[in-house]
Motif scaffolding. Structure first.
Motif, PDB file in Angstrom:
ATOM      1  N   PHE A  64      -8.681  -5.133  -4.893  1.00  9.35           N
ATOM      2  CA  PHE A  64      -8.234  -6.450  -4.457  1.00  9.35           C
ATOM      3  C   PHE A  64      -7.541  -6.359  -3.101  1.00  9.35           C
ATOM      4  CE2 PHE A  64      -8.029  -6.404  -9.107  1.00  9.35           C
ATOM      5  CZ  PHE A  64      -8.911  -7.429  -9.405  1.00  9.35           C
ATOM      6  N   ASP A  65      -7.901  -7.271  -2.209  1.00  9.39           N
ATOM      7  CA  ASP A  65      -7.245  -7.363  -0.910  1.00  9.39           C
ATOM      8  C   ASP A  65      -6.049  -8.302  -1.062  1.00  9.39           C
ATOM      9  OD1 ASP A  65      -6.470  -7.493   1.686  1.00  9.39           O
ATOM     10  OD2 ASP A  65      -8.302  -8.419   2.451  1.00  9.39           O
ATOM     11  N   GLU A  66      -4.995  -7.830  -1.743  1.00  8.49           N
ATOM     12  CA  GLU A  66      -3.839  -8.656  -2.042  1.00  8.49           C
ATOM     13  C   GLU A  66      -2.610  -8.176  -1.285  1.00  8.49           C
ATOM     14  OE1 GLU A  66      -3.158  -8.968  -6.190  1.00  8.49           O
ATOM     15  OE2 GLU A  66      -5.094  -9.894  -6.632  1.00  8.49           O
ATOM     16  N   ASP A  67      -1.865  -9.130  -0.730  1.00 10.59           N
ATOM     17  CA  ASP A  67      -0.697  -8.796   0.069  1.00 10.59           C
ATOM     18  C   ASP A  67       0.313  -7.947  -0.691  1.00 10.59           C
ATOM     19  OD1 ASP A  67      -1.798 -10.147   2.139  1.00 10.59           O
ATOM     20  OD2 ASP A  67      -0.363 -11.801   2.157  1.00 10.59           O
ATOM     21  N   GLU A  68       0.541  -8.269  -1.958  1.00  7.31           N
ATOM     22  CA  GLU A  68       1.570  -7.553  -2.719  1.00  7.31           C
ATOM     23  C   GLU A  68       1.249  -6.074  -2.842  1.00  7.31           C
ATOM     24  OE1 GLU A  68       4.510  -8.582  -3.764  1.00  7.31           O
ATOM     25  OE2 GLU A  68       4.129 -10.515  -2.829  1.00  7.31           O
ATOM     26  N   PHE A  69      -0.021  -5.759  -3.120  1.00  9.68           N
ATOM     27  CA  PHE A  69      -0.426  -4.363  -3.231  1.00  9.68           C
ATOM     28  C   PHE A  69      -0.271  -3.644  -1.902  1.00  9.68           C
ATOM     29  CE2 PHE A  69      -3.162  -5.850  -6.884  1.00  9.68           C
ATOM     30  CZ  PHE A  69      -2.473  -5.144  -7.855  1.00  9.68           C
ATOM     31  N   VAL A  70      -0.739  -4.296  -0.833  1.00 14.81           N
ATOM     32  CA  VAL A  70      -0.679  -3.679   0.490  1.00 14.81           C
ATOM     33  C   VAL A  70       0.772  -3.467   0.916  1.00 14.81           C
ATOM     34  CG1 VAL A  70      -1.328  -3.912   2.905  1.00 14.81           C
ATOM     35  CG2 VAL A  70      -2.882  -4.703   1.124  1.00 14.81           C
TER      36      VAL A  70
END
Length: 231
Positions: free
Chosen positions: A86-92
């Motif tokens: 997933f291209d998700e802000d929280e993970f990044v």
């Protein structure tokens, strides 16, 4: 020849990446691990320059494993790139805050993966600095994060070191910072090295996060402090 560690609990994905990397001429040995615990042990034994690591794994997550690996004080410090679906802000954001150099989506084409690996081995960041700045700004604004206190055991930054860190947070490269400050690029590198050492930072991306969370850089503005205002 760069040593690479691939970490993923899904055997098919892990073996596919390993097989792909082993076809590239000039890369060093490629080793693999099936979870976070194995990753820490493999990093200690093989001292890879680059680690491609899944975020979600049993026993120990990729982010937790990254923090343990970076705490091993391996030289040179391995560049860790997290793998996610997933291209998700929280993970990044969590990955950058932990000291990782960037992230990759697992479903990216093989050619893009190889290009990303080459880029990470030749630079400090995989994610564009401007994107890191926007990500940190959005996260800080959305969560209303209070300043994170610096480690009490760390020496305080000099005014020039704080200024350099502020420019890094803006996404400026070493050559651009040197031009702004009218100094040589080697002088900028020296200041940045001291910043990273004093604050125990493991990647340029982590330095950007630190700068915003401590108020050295401010959302929507340049570096804090009178020296930055003076240009």
């Amino acid at each position: 020849m760069a040593r690479i560690l691939v970490v993923d609990d899904q055997h098919l994905i892990r073996s596919g990446i390993v097989t792909l990397l082993r076809t590239v001429e000039g890369l060093g040995p490629v080793v693999e691990a099936a979870d976070g615990e194995e990753a820490v042990a493999a990093a200690r034994e093989h001292r890879p320059e680059l680690i491609l690591m899944d975020i979600k794994m049993p026993r120990l997550s990729g982010l937790a494993a990254a923090e343990r690996i970076l705490a091993l004080e391996i030289e040179p410090v391995p560049r860790i790139v997290v793998l996610t679906t997933f291209d998700e802000d929280e993970f990044v954001y969590a990955a950058l805050r932990a000291g990782c150099s960037g992230f990759l989506l697992k479903d990216m084409p093989p050619a893009q993966l190889l290009s990303a690996v080459a880029a990470t081995l030749s630079a400090d960041l995989l994610v564009a600095p401007a994107r890191i700045r926007r990500l940190v700004e959005r996260h800080t604004a959305a969560h209303g994060l209070p300043p994170r206190p610096a480690d009490d055991a760390a020496d305080p930054l000099t005014g020039r070191e704080a200024e350099v860190l502020g420019f890094v947070a803006q996404g400026l490269g070493n050559d651009e910072i040197a031009a702004r400050l009218c100094v040589s690029e080697s002088t900028v590198k020296t200041h940045l090295h001291r910043v990273m050492t004093k604050l125990n930072l493991r990647s340029r991306a982590q330095a950007v996060v630190y700068a915003y969370e401590t108020g050295i850089a401010r959302v929507g503005r340049g570096p804090a402090g009178p020296t930055a205002a003076g240009g």
